[in-house]
Design an enzyme around this catalytic site. Structure first.
Site, PDB file in Angstrom:
ATOM      1  CG  HIS A 191      -1.790  -0.999   0.833  1.00  0.00           C
ATOM      2  ND1 HIS A 191      -2.938  -1.060   0.446  1.00  0.00           N
ATOM      3  CD2 HIS A 191      -2.380  -1.829   2.101  1.00  0.00           C
ATOM      4  CE1 HIS A 191      -3.824  -2.162   0.410  1.00  0.00           C
ATOM      5  NE2 HIS A 191      -3.233  -2.535   1.100  1.00  0.00           N
ATOM      6  CG  ASP A 231      -2.802  -8.059   0.714  1.00  0.00           C
ATOM      7  OD1 ASP A 231      -2.146  -8.843   1.404  1.00  0.00           O
ATOM      8  OD2 ASP A 231      -3.956  -7.942   0.819  1.00  0.00           O
ATOM      9  CG  HIS A 233      -6.861  -5.291   2.136  1.00  0.00           C
ATOM     10  ND1 HIS A 233      -5.959  -5.817   2.320  1.00  0.00           N
ATOM     11  CD2 HIS A 233      -7.538  -4.633   1.801  1.00  0.00           C
ATOM     12  CE1 HIS A 233      -6.892  -5.814   3.916  1.00  0.00           C
ATOM     13  NE2 HIS A 233      -8.489  -5.098   3.222  1.00  0.00           N
ATOM     14  CG  ASP A 324      -5.256  -9.765   3.476  1.00  0.00           C
ATOM     15  OD1 ASP A 324      -5.009 -10.251   2.117  1.00  0.00           O
ATOM     16  OD2 ASP A 324      -5.360  -8.528   3.443  1.00  0.00           O
TER      17      ASP A 324
END
Length: 682
Positions: A191, A231, A233, A324
């Site tokens: 991120h 991931d 996200h 995740d």
């Protein structure tokens, strides 16, 4: 549609109208376990040598450094991105005996010049300064201005270690020193943007490693890099850093929920394909909802990622390995199993000569995180062919997303356009296998598995028979032992009585000991109370003594100041006295000079009186001893005998003498006064 994941790691489409009827008659317990098992379990392993029981293994590098656990919340509050994430992975690998068969590397700090390949100088300096800002309040102020970031005194060092460790493993894999590797690092990185930390990420670890290989090590001949981000996200930071770079192909599969899932917005949409030279080299597969599992991910692998990777032909693969999307993750809301992760990784290892580097990103269910990481490391080691089975369908939304992504990217990747017809397989489950022969082969495979299991059961029966014979022999031994036991029962009865009496004595001793212990505790309490009182008295006395000393010191200081004032007065008075003495000495000198002058005048007057008329002569001694008060006026007879002219000089002399005498007397009195004053002062 039924997706079956078989030992060959291939995604096979099964006709549910036929195979479900057959498969439901065969319990899944007849199939091998879905988790991968090590061939070398129970055998002695050489630590970090890449060999197990004489069998050559792939050189797998593992990076773990406990220092990265220092990055934690400043107030001790539990956060999902916690130090236990990497501890759980490492413990899981150790318990499975995996770490002994890998090349274990310590953490390595990143250099500023490597970080600045993808981050701004201002951002690098900000992260570096975190450790020097000693007050948590200042760090909290910085964190409050960022998105989903917490900071403490160990955050900066952990961030440098995380980025540097990924660079280190990637470099060793590119050099050929390692075949592949897994960097178990935190904080995560995908991120983090060039000028901003966000989403638990401080530095973009994978982006730093990719830029390092391309720009700092041209000698390694790494010209094309595939970055896969599974991931849950979207890796917004990685996407922006290589937005215009055709050397890096970024593939991200993530929850998007039409822009309402973190990191929100349209950056993770499938229309974001890159710009300029990098157009077509950014691939986003955005899930429209949660609940995606193994079938959904493997469908994306088979229908998008694998064809594109074959065309791109990367020199090395960097994997942003966030777990995740695993079952039970509190943030992801999906259900990928360790088996699913292992199959996805196995498929990627078919490219770039198996040169692949995993860098830990997210994953917040500790149990799923540990199991999924172990499954991936076992794939890297090529422990054993993957076994497992899952009867699940991809979601309808998955079909829509795959079709939309392929249509958007087919202009850049011909393999997607050429195999568009195979996209119908997502609609028609029996398109790949609609013949009875394929189904019969599957049934034959299941029968062979059942036959193997029957053979195992027969072997078990033979083992049980042998054990029954052993049990019969043991039974005879037990009967003989029973006779001995009965013979000893009488002895045991006597011992029981003795034991009871000893137990009674023991109970009494225990009660006495408890009573003594209670008394000791009371004594300790009294002693402690006395000690506290004594300490209080001592502290009070010390305080009073300190106060008395302070008061005495104040008095002494006041007296000292008073003496200093008096001394100053004495010095001032002494200065005045000296000045007065000097003045009196000056006056005395003036009086002496005046007396000398008067004496001189008197002498002159006497000399004039001796020569004035020549008639009278008065000696100087007579004049000095003469008291003018004793001079009697001239007798009348004398006055009558002398003329006025003859008498006049005598009268003038007398007046002058009287005047000079008075003046002399006055001067002498003045001199005496000065002398007395001087004596008094001295």
């Amino acid at each position: 549609m039924l997706l079956k994941f078989e030992a060959s790691s291939e995604l096979r489409l099964v006709d549910p109208s036929v195979s479900l009827t057959v498969l439901r008659k065969i319990r899944l317990s007849h199939l091998p376990d879905m988790t991968m098992t090590s061939e070398s379990s129970g055998k002695k392993c050489g630590e970090g040598d890449g060999k197990v029981a004489g069998k050559s293994q792939r050189k797998v590098g593992l990076v773990y450094d406990e220092t990265m656990c220092k990055h934690d919340t400043p107030n001790g509050k539990v956060d999902v991105e916690c130090p236990d994430r990497i501890r759980v992975i490492w413990e899981k690998l150790q318990l499975a005996g995996v770490t002994q068969r890998c090349v274990v590397l310590g953490g390595s700090k990143a250099e500023d010049k490597h970080l600045k390949l993808v981050h701004t100088k201002k951002h690098v300096n900000l992260v570096k300064s975190i450790s020097t800002k000693k007050k948590d309040s200042r760090r909290n102020k910085i964190a409050s201005q960022l998105d989903s970031i917490y900071l403490n005194g160990g955050s900066s060092e952990a961030a440098y270690l995380a980025a540097g460790s990924v660079v280190k493993v990637a470099e060793k894999v590119a050099e050929g020193e390692l075949d592949c590797g897994f960097a178990i690092v935190r904080p995560p990185g995908h991120h983090a943007e060039s000028d901003e930390a966000m989403g638990f990420c401080l530095f973009n670890n994978v982006a730093v490693a990719a830029s390092f290989l391309l720009n700092e090590r041209p000698d390694l001949d790494v010209k094309k890099i595939l970055i896969v981000d599974w991931d849950i996200h979207h890796g917004n930071g990685t996407q922006k850093m290589f937005w215009k770079d055709s050397r890096v192909l970024i593939f991200s599969v993530h929850r998007h929920d039409h822009g309402s899932f973190y990191p929100f917005g349209d950056d993770g949409d499938f229309n974001m394909v890159g710009e300029g030279p990098g157009e077509g080299f950014n691939i986003n597969v955005p899930w429209e909802q949660g609940g995606c599992g193994d079938a959904d991910y493997l469908a994306v692998w088979n229908h998008i990622l694998i064809p594109v990777t074959k065309e791109f032909k990367p020199d090395i693969i960097l994997l942003s390995a966030g777990f995740d999307a695993a079952i039970g993750d509190p943030l992801g809301g999906c259900c990928v199993t360790p088996y699913g992760y292992s199959v996805m990784l196995k498929k990627l290892m078919e490219f770039a000569h198996g040169k692949i580097v995993l860098a830990l990103e997210g994953g917040y269910n500790l149990e799923s995180l540990g199991k999924s990481s172990l499954a991936c490391v076992q794939v890297l080691l090529e422990d054993k062919q993957i076994h497992g089975s899952s009867e699940t369908y991809p979601l309808e939304s998955t079909r829509r997303v795959i079709q939309a992504v392929r249509e958007r990217l087919c202009t850049y990747w011909p393999s997607l356009d050429a195999s568009m017809a195979s996209n119908e397989n997502l609609k028609n489950p029996s398109a790949e296998r609609n013949s009875a022969d394929a189904l019969l082969r599957e049934v034959e495979e299941l029968k062979s598995l059942m036959a193997a299991r029957d053979g195992e059961l027969e072997a078990r029966r033979k083992e049980l028979k042998a054990k029954n014979k052993e049990l019969e022999a043991n039974e005879k031994e037990l009967e003989a032992g029973l006779m001995l036991i009965r013979a000893r029962e009488d002895v045991i009865c006597g011992l029981h009585a003795k034991i009871e009496s000893l137990q009674q004595e023991r109970d009494e001793a225990v009660a006495k000991a408890e009573r003594i212990d209670k008394e000791l505790q009371e004594d300790r309490a009294r002693s402690q109370e006395f000690k506290e009182d004594t300490e209080f008295c001592l502290s009070t006395l010390r305080r009073e003594k300190e106060l008395a000393i302070m008061a005495k010191n104040k008095d002494l200081e006041a007296k000292e100041k008073e003496l200093e004032a008096r001394l100053m007065l004495v010095h001032a008075r002494e200065d005045k006295i000296h000045a007065k003495i000097e003045r009196l000495q000056q006056e005395r000198d003036e009086a002496v000079a005046k007396a000398e002058r008067i004496d001189k005048e008197l002498q002159e007057d006497r000399s004039r009186s001796r020569v004035g008329n020549g008639s009278f002569a008065f000696s100087q001694e007579f004049y000095e001893d003469m008291d003018l008060d004793e001079l009697e006026p001239l007798s009348p007879e004398f006055n009558e005998d002398m003329d006025s002219e003859e008498l006049e000089p005598f009268q003038v002399i007398k007046k002058n003498m009287e005047r000079s005498h008075k003046k002399f007397i006055k001067d002498m009195e003045c001199i005496k006064f000065i002398a007395s004053e001087r004596a008094r002062v001295l």
